[in-house]
Design a protein around this motif. Structure first.
Motif, PDB file in Angstrom:
ATOM      1  N   ASP A  43       0.833  -1.208   0.000  1.00  0.00           N
ATOM      2  CA  ASP A  43       0.000   0.000   0.000  1.00  0.00           C
ATOM      3  C   ASP A  43       0.865   1.254   0.000  1.00  0.00           C
ATOM      4  N   ASN A  44       1.876   1.285   0.856  1.00  0.00           N
ATOM      5  CA  ASN A  44       2.763   2.447   0.901  1.00  0.00           C
ATOM      6  C   ASN A  44       3.547   2.601  -0.394  1.00  0.00           C
ATOM      7  N   PHE A  45       3.949   1.474  -0.975  1.00  0.00           N
ATOM      8  CA  PHE A  45       4.709   1.507  -2.222  1.00  0.00           C
ATOM      9  C   PHE A  45       3.863   2.093  -3.353  1.00  0.00           C
ATOM     10  N   LYS A  46       2.634   1.628  -3.472  1.00  0.00           N
ATOM     11  CA  LYS A  46       1.744   2.116  -4.538  1.00  0.00           C
ATOM     12  C   LYS A  46       1.375   3.584  -4.341  1.00  0.00           C
ATOM     13  N   SER A  47       1.433   4.055  -3.103  1.00  0.00           N
ATOM     14  CA  SER A  47       1.098   5.458  -2.803  1.00  0.00           C
ATOM     15  C   SER A  47       2.342   6.348  -2.762  1.00  0.00           C
ATOM     16  N   PHE A  48       3.498   5.801  -3.212  1.00  0.00           N
ATOM     17  CA  PHE A  48       4.759   6.547  -3.293  1.00  0.00           C
ATOM     18  C   PHE A  48       5.317   6.926  -1.923  1.00  0.00           C
ATOM     19  N   ARG A  49       4.866   6.268  -0.859  1.00  0.00           N
ATOM     20  CA  ARG A  49       5.420   6.521   0.479  1.00  0.00           C
ATOM     21  C   ARG A  49       6.598   5.570   0.692  1.00  0.00           C
ATOM     22  N   TYR A  50       7.650   5.811  -0.078  1.00  0.00           N
ATOM     23  CA  TYR A  50       8.772   4.864  -0.114  1.00  0.00           C
ATOM     24  C   TYR A  50       9.510   4.779   1.218  1.00  0.00           C
ATOM     25  N   HIS A  51       9.568   5.883   1.959  1.00  0.00           N
ATOM     26  CA  HIS A  51      10.277   5.853   3.240  1.00  0.00           C
ATOM     27  C   HIS A  51       9.556   4.982   4.259  1.00  0.00           C
ATOM     28  N   LYS A  52       8.242   4.758   4.064  1.00  0.00           N
ATOM     29  CA  LYS A  52       7.495   3.873   4.947  1.00  0.00           C
ATOM     30  C   LYS A  52       7.498   2.430   4.426  1.00  0.00           C
ATOM     31  N   ALA A  53       7.520   2.288   3.117  1.00  0.00           N
ATOM     32  CA  ALA A  53       7.498   0.945   2.524  1.00  0.00           C
ATOM     33  C   ALA A  53       8.831   0.224   2.696  1.00  0.00           C
TER      34      ALA A  53
END
Length: 282
Positions: A43-53
């Motif tokens: 979910d984080n990856f698809k939403s561009f939240r790379y620092h969380k993914a």
């Protein structure tokens, strides 16, 4: 021969059954936990939240037996967070079997090599990605334009490294430099003022979703009578903020500043922005 008490013979199977049940429960619980982490990471990856993914993908990579499963998302996260040196081992591993991963792998490989100044390897991967796009029935010409631009920069990089220049880089002190990203400085002709961009915390900004950095703002500092820089402060630009704000260039007289402003609050793929001229009066 040692004869055990009768009660022990009854107790031993019970303990064995208990251990089997406990192991099964722990295994099921562990699998559910891993599934939750995987869903959150994706979910984080698809939403561009790379620092969380990224931390979740690294954890999953350490737990899973198939080490190829999370190579691609880990590489993308590292490149998107400008940690290209850490990305390269995953990039190189994925490039051994590129058919297992999305074609974007070649773009991220090119990007990682590019920013590590391995320009020839970067061009080779950009060229593969460009060829794959050209083979598509519905071509993304904006992406093609970006790839051509990246290749052009790599070729220019090859020219620069062939003729190195000896320079010294130094910080301007705590009133200008911060622990956060500071860049794009412009200086007035008399060198009395400096305007620059910084992704540092302030009362008016917040963290971005894709890389965890604070929003960009434009800062200004002036020299005092002793020639030292005064504490920098946010430059009031008089524009309605929609996203990142960055300084680009300044006219020689110091009265007109060219700035960039992103159209969105965070940076999804293919995001864009606008250029503005801010004029100083008086």
């Amino acid at each position: 021969m040692i004869i055990l008490p009768y009660r022990f013979y009854i107790f031993l199977p019970l303990v064995f059954i208990f251990l089997l049940l406990t192991k099964g429960q722990l295994s099921a619980q562990s699998e559910r936990s891993r599934t939750r982490i995987k869903v959150r990471a994706n979910d984080n990856f698809k939403s561009f939240r790379y620092h969380k993914a990224l931390p979740d993908f690294l954890l999953l990579d350490s737990l899973d037996g198939d080490k190829s499963t999370h190579i691609y998302p880990i590489a993308v996260c590292y490149v998107s967070l400008d940690e290209n040196e850490k990305a390269l081992p995953y990039i190189l591993s994925a490039l051994r079997t590129p058919e297992r991963y999305p074609s974007n792998l070649f773009f991220y490989a090119g990007r990682a090599f590019h920013l590590e100044h391995r320009f020839e390897e970067a061009i080779a991967n950009y060229d593969i990605y460009k060829t794959l796009i050209l083979q598509q029935k519905k071509k993304d010409y904006q992406v093609l334009a970006d790839i051509y631009r990246e290749i052009e920069m790599c070729r220019y990089g090859l020219e620069l490294v062939s003729k190195p220049t000896d320079i010294t880089i130094r910080q301007l002190g705590a009133n200008i430099n911060s622990p956060y990203p500071d860049y794009a400085p412009v200086i007035t002709a008399d060198e009395a003022e400096i305007i620059f961009t910084s992704s540092r915390p302030s009362p008016t900004n917040k963290k971005e979703q894709d890389d965890g950095h604070f929003f960009e703002d434009v800062y200004i500092s002036e020299k005092d009578s002793n020639g030292s820089w005064l504490p920098s402060k946010i430059l009031p630009l008089g524009v309605e903020r929609t996203g990142n704000l960055a300084s680009i260039s300044l006219t020689p007289d110091g009265h007109k500043l060219l700035i960039y402003q992103a159209e969105k609050e965070f940076r999804p793929k293919n995001s864009s922005g606008n250029l503005f001229v801010v004029e100083q009066h008086g």
